[in-house]
Design an enzyme around this catalytic site. Structure first.
Site, short mmCIF file in Angstrom:
data_model
loop_
_atom_site.label_atom_id
_atom_site.label_comp_id
_atom_site.label_asym_id
_atom_site.label_seq_id
_atom_site.Cartn_x
_atom_site.Cartn_y
_atom_site.Cartn_z
N THR A 1 5.93 -11.24 89.40
CA THR A 1 6.55 -11.88 88.26
C THR A 1 6.12 -13.35 88.23
O THR A 1 6.03 -13.98 89.28
CB THR A 1 8.07 -11.79 88.39
N ASP B 1 -7.87 -5.47 87.90
CA ASP B 1 -6.99 -5.22 86.75
C ASP B 1 -7.45 -6.07 85.56
O ASP B 1 -6.70 -6.86 85.02
CB ASP B 1 -5.55 -5.54 87.15
#
Ligand code: NAG
Ligand code: NAG
Ligand code: NAG
Ligand code: NAG
Ligand code: NAG
Ligand code: NAG
Ligand code: NAG
Ligand code: NAG
Ligand code: NAG
Length: 762
Positions: free
Chosen positions: A451, A566
């Protein structure tokens, strides 16, 4: 289901879909569910529950049976099926009894051997329900699995010593004339034969035959007459019932659940159980539900049991107090009573015997005192706990710090080992203050790895990333990785400024980049569309792509190559002047070694990675290829509206058909730049090649893109006035002013408005 598992399942689905589409086959759909109207559910007297069926389209693969209409009998191949059940997952079939009889004419033994082959079928011989049974007075029968491959072979001896039949006992199968033995589990092949040295040539006048069969033990009782007559053999025309366990597939529940397209436990309120006899799994309704767990249809799948309608099995001690609830039932005490009516503990509430006022007061007072006491004690206990907790937390901090190699790290950064590394190790207090104890309001992004919070640290705005977890075994490498990462100084890579290691998972501090991402630029959220949005020109798109490719090439070319793993528009941040900054690495990226945690995003992930679970630089190239397609078409790689048709497949098909222009984003599709667009499409196509070795390295991709981007700018400006404006703006920086309000200026040509409305409409 955790994220990686889910991702794996989704990705596999996508990949399979692509594979089928590429091969020109119909898409790999879900397991067939029977079309309820056409699928017979009975054959003769036998119920046929799904997954079984008597036509391939009514049955799960491997579960189709044949119904012989004349005999009104059900068959699996040439084996008759006399019963099917889901719970327990068993089928009852008729197994042929093997025999060895003395032929008085030929003066020889006539043998009838037999085998069953259930290899690669859902069926396996039940080791709990069956016994290998041999009958005879001079009998040695063998049982085994496949001759060359199998590991199992056993035998059973039945004798009548000195031809004495008087020792035979009804109901006792203990070696005298009768022998039974258990079989091992997971057996899918069965063969029976007799030892010819034990034969009935001497005793044929009293006992001419030996028999042997694997059969359901509960339906066998030894009778002495079985030795002297063909009664046993004739009871079911030479056949005996055998129990077969069955299971779905050859995987465990854990593995099967990830493969959504083939997972069989589709009913709501169903659960998966690993088969207890060999590989595969079976489905069951969860407690309190009944029905067929293999059916999606809520009317036929697992339904709530109405326990109240069956008081014999679900009793309530007080009649009429039963109440059915989903998955369970309760028994309510009558009004004025309390307790549990299931076990008969309903008690009358005490209001019928009102207490004296004095007694009430006394009780009230003592209750009050008690509450005060408990409260006081509670506060003390909490205080004590808090202080010990804080001490424990401090100790824990130090432990985490050590675990993540914090000491080595602070040493390296302190003396710099000859080099001055601009890397700060922050303390836990600093982090807590900066992020307001990781206040939810400060979250600016959430990804697979962690996060991200916005924070002000030592006066500068930073992005603080709290990693989700770091693989225990890799914590040692982690420090080294950090040192490598923080040495990276590239204008198109988000800079790592420091870290804090006093948490369970490391916390990384990055330079703060404008919170816009390429993702938001390409796919503005609905509620933003009306306020500020814009058509991004081809030139800008290619510039961003070229910069990102350059950044990835830089990472790949490091001494110890860093793999991103990613690559997607959401991980390309856009700073001032729309400078691309690649982000979202650092929690677990370096090294080519196998990673057991699946990372990546559905749609962007290289199908090869799914096969090999080995991250290589070619996986990044593939993801980047998908990103290029997204830049060209403005479409997301996966979309519900397209029914699982991936952008990659659509693109490859349109390249083959020469219909690429139909896919292109209207905002960039103009004739002038068609050559550049074709160049980009060709490049993207190369990035998506299989095998990965045929894909160009990231460095080459970056070079080609730079070249193509230059070509766009050299040309006469496209006819869209807005785009000219924006290009000019790019030069002047401040990204917020880039996307001007289209309505306020009232300046655009008709074409522009058309282009904008198309963009908005998507
Ligand atoms: C199941 O269906 C397939 C395809 O029609 C057929 O080849 C196979 O023999 C059937 N199996 C049984 C047991 O009927
Ligand atoms: C016994 O053997 C003969 C010759 O081999 C054969 O014709 C006959 O059918 C056999 N009898 C039985 C009962 O199998
Ligand atoms: C029966 O077994 C004996 C050995 O125990 C053997 O000598 C004989 O040939 C066998 N008879 C037949 C008919 O197979
Ligand atoms: C049993 O069946 C499997 C698959 O149907 C086959 O590969 C195998 O050869 C068979 N075994 C024998 C002994 O026939
Ligand atoms: C076993 O039972 C059968 C009939 O059920 C009977 O004819 C036979 O005499 C019994 N044998 C013995 C040894 O009890
Ligand atoms: C499991 O089944 C699949 C297809 O039915 C087959 O390809 C695979 O080899 C099997 N795996 C094992 C371990 O038997
Ligand atoms: C299954 O359960 C989910 C959530 O409880 C519900 O949304 C869905 O409609 C149910 N599906 C069926 C087919 O009943
Ligand atoms: C399957 O569910 C039924 C009903 O809930 C239960 O009685 C049975 O024990 C379950 N079977 C297994 C193997 O858990
Ligand atoms: C970007 O950040 C500003 C404040 O810094 C915030 O108001 C805005 O909602 C953010 N935009 C997005 C898309 O997160």
């Amino acid at each position: 289901m955790t994220f990686p598992k889910l991702a794996a399942a989704v990705l596999l689905l996508v990949w399979l879909g692509e594979a089928f589409a590429a091969a020109g086959l119909p898409g790999g759909g879900a397991l067939p569910q029977p079309s309820s109207s056409n699928c017979p559910t009975r054959c003769g007297d036998i119920d046929i529950p799904y997954p079984f069926g008597i036509a391939p389209e009514c049955a799960m693969p491997g579960f189709n049976l044949t119904c012989n209409d004349e005999q009104r009998a059900l068959f699996y191949g040439n084996v008759e099926v006399v019963g099917l059940s889901l719970q327990p997952a068993q089928a009852r079939m008729l197994n042929v009894i093997s025999s060895g009889c003395y032929n008085t004419t030929s003066k020889k033994m006539d043998y009838n051997d037999w085998h069953l082959n259930f290899t690669n079928t859902p069926y396996r011989l039940s080791h709990t329900g069956n016994k290998f049974t041999a009958l005879g007075c001079s009998t040695l029968a063998y049982i085994s699995d496949e001759f060359n491959k199998g590991k199992y072979m056993s035998g059973c001896v039945a004798m009548c010593r000195r031809g004495d039949l008087s020792a035979l006992t009804n109901g006792s199968c203990s070696g005298i004339g009768c022998c039974q033995t258990a079989i091992p589990g997971a057996l899918q092949y069965y063969r029976v034969w007799f030892d010819e040295n034990y034969n009935t040539s001497e005793i044929y006048s009293v006992s001419p035959c030996s028999y042997a069969v694997l059969m359901e033990s509960s339906s066998f009782t030894f009778l002495s007459s079985y030795i002297t007559s063909p009664e046993f053999y004739n009871a079911h025309q030479g056949r005996a019932p055998v129990l077969m366990d069955w299971a779905i597939g050859n995987e465990t529940c854990e593995v099967a659940r990830r493969k959504h397209e083939s997972y069989a436990c589709v009913s709501n309120n169903s659960e998966c159980l690993d088969s207890t006899n060999g590989p595969g799994y079976i489905c069951n309704c969860t407690n309190g539900y009944q029905g067929n767990p293999y059916l999606k249809d809520p009317k036929l799948g697992c339904r709530d049991i109405d326990e109240c309608a069956d008081p014999n099995n679900y009793p309530c001690s007080v009649a009429g107090s039963c109440k059915n609830l989903p998955g369970k039932y309760v028994c309510l005490c009558p009004y004025g009573y309390k307790g549990d009516a299931k076990i008969g503990t309903c008690e009358r509430l005490s209001k019928d015997q009102p207490l004296q006022l004095g007694a009430k007061l006394a009780i009230g007072a003592s209750v009050g005192v008690l509450i005060c006491l408990v409260g006081f004690l509670g506060i003390e206990v909490i205080r004590h706990k808090r202080s010990t907790k804080r001490q424990a937390a401090d100790r824990q901090c130090d432990e985490y710090f050590k675990k993540h190699g914090g000491e080595i790290l602070s040493e390296i950064t302190r003396d710099g080992q000859g080099r001055n590394i601009p890397f700060t190790v922050y303390t836990r207090e600093e982090m807590e203050t900066a992020t307001n104890s990781f206040d939810k309001a400060k979250i600016v992004g959430e990804g697979g790895q962690g996060t991200v919070y916005k924070a002000i640290l030592r006066g500068t705005p930073v992005a603080v990333k709290r990693c989700k977890e770091v693989d225990e075994s890799r914590t040692k490498d982690f420090v080294q990785e950090l040192v490598i990462l923080c040495r990276i100084d590239h204008p198109n890579i988000v800079k790592l400024l420091g870290c804090c290691l006093q948490y369970e998972a490391p916390v990384l501090v990055y330079e703060f980049v404008q919170n816009r991402t390429l993702q938001e630029l390409l796919h503005p959220k609905k509620h933003h569309r009306t306020t500020s949005s814009c058509v991004v020109t081809l030139g800008t798109r290619l510039k961003i792509a070229a910069q990102s490719a350059g950044a990835l090439a830089h990472l790949h070319s490091a001494e110890r190559p860093i793999l991103h793993g990613d690559v997607k528009p959401a991980n390309i941040l856009l700073g001032d002047g729309w400078v691309a900054k690649v982000s979202d690495f650092g929690c677990s990226t370096i090294d080519e070694k196998t990673q057991d945690v699946l990372k990546g995003t559905p749609g962007y992930l290289d199908p090869l990675y799914l096969l090999e679970y080995q991250l290589t630089d070619k996986n990044d190239v593939y993801s980047f290829g998908v990103l290029l397609l997204e830049l060209l078409t403005g479409m997301k790689p996966l979309s519900k509206e397209r029914n699982g048709l991936t952008l990659t497949v659509m693109f490859q098909e349109s390249m083959a058909d020469g219909t690429l222009h139909q896919l292109l984003d209207e905002g960039i599709a103009d004739e002038v730049n068609m050559e550049v667009i074709r160049g980009v499409a060709e490049l993207a196509n190369q990035c998506l090649l299989v095998p990965g070795t045929r894909r160009p390295p990231m460095k080459r991709v970056a070079e080609v893109l730079r070249c193509l981007a230059d070509k766009v700018q050299e040309r006469a400006q496209p006819p869209l006035v807005l785009q000219d404006l924006m290009l000019a703006d790019v030069g002047r920086s401040t990204s917020s002013s880039l996307c001007t309000h289209s309505q306020t200026t009232g300046f655009y040509s008709l074409e522009t408005k058309a282009a904008l409305s198309i963009e908005y409409a998507r």
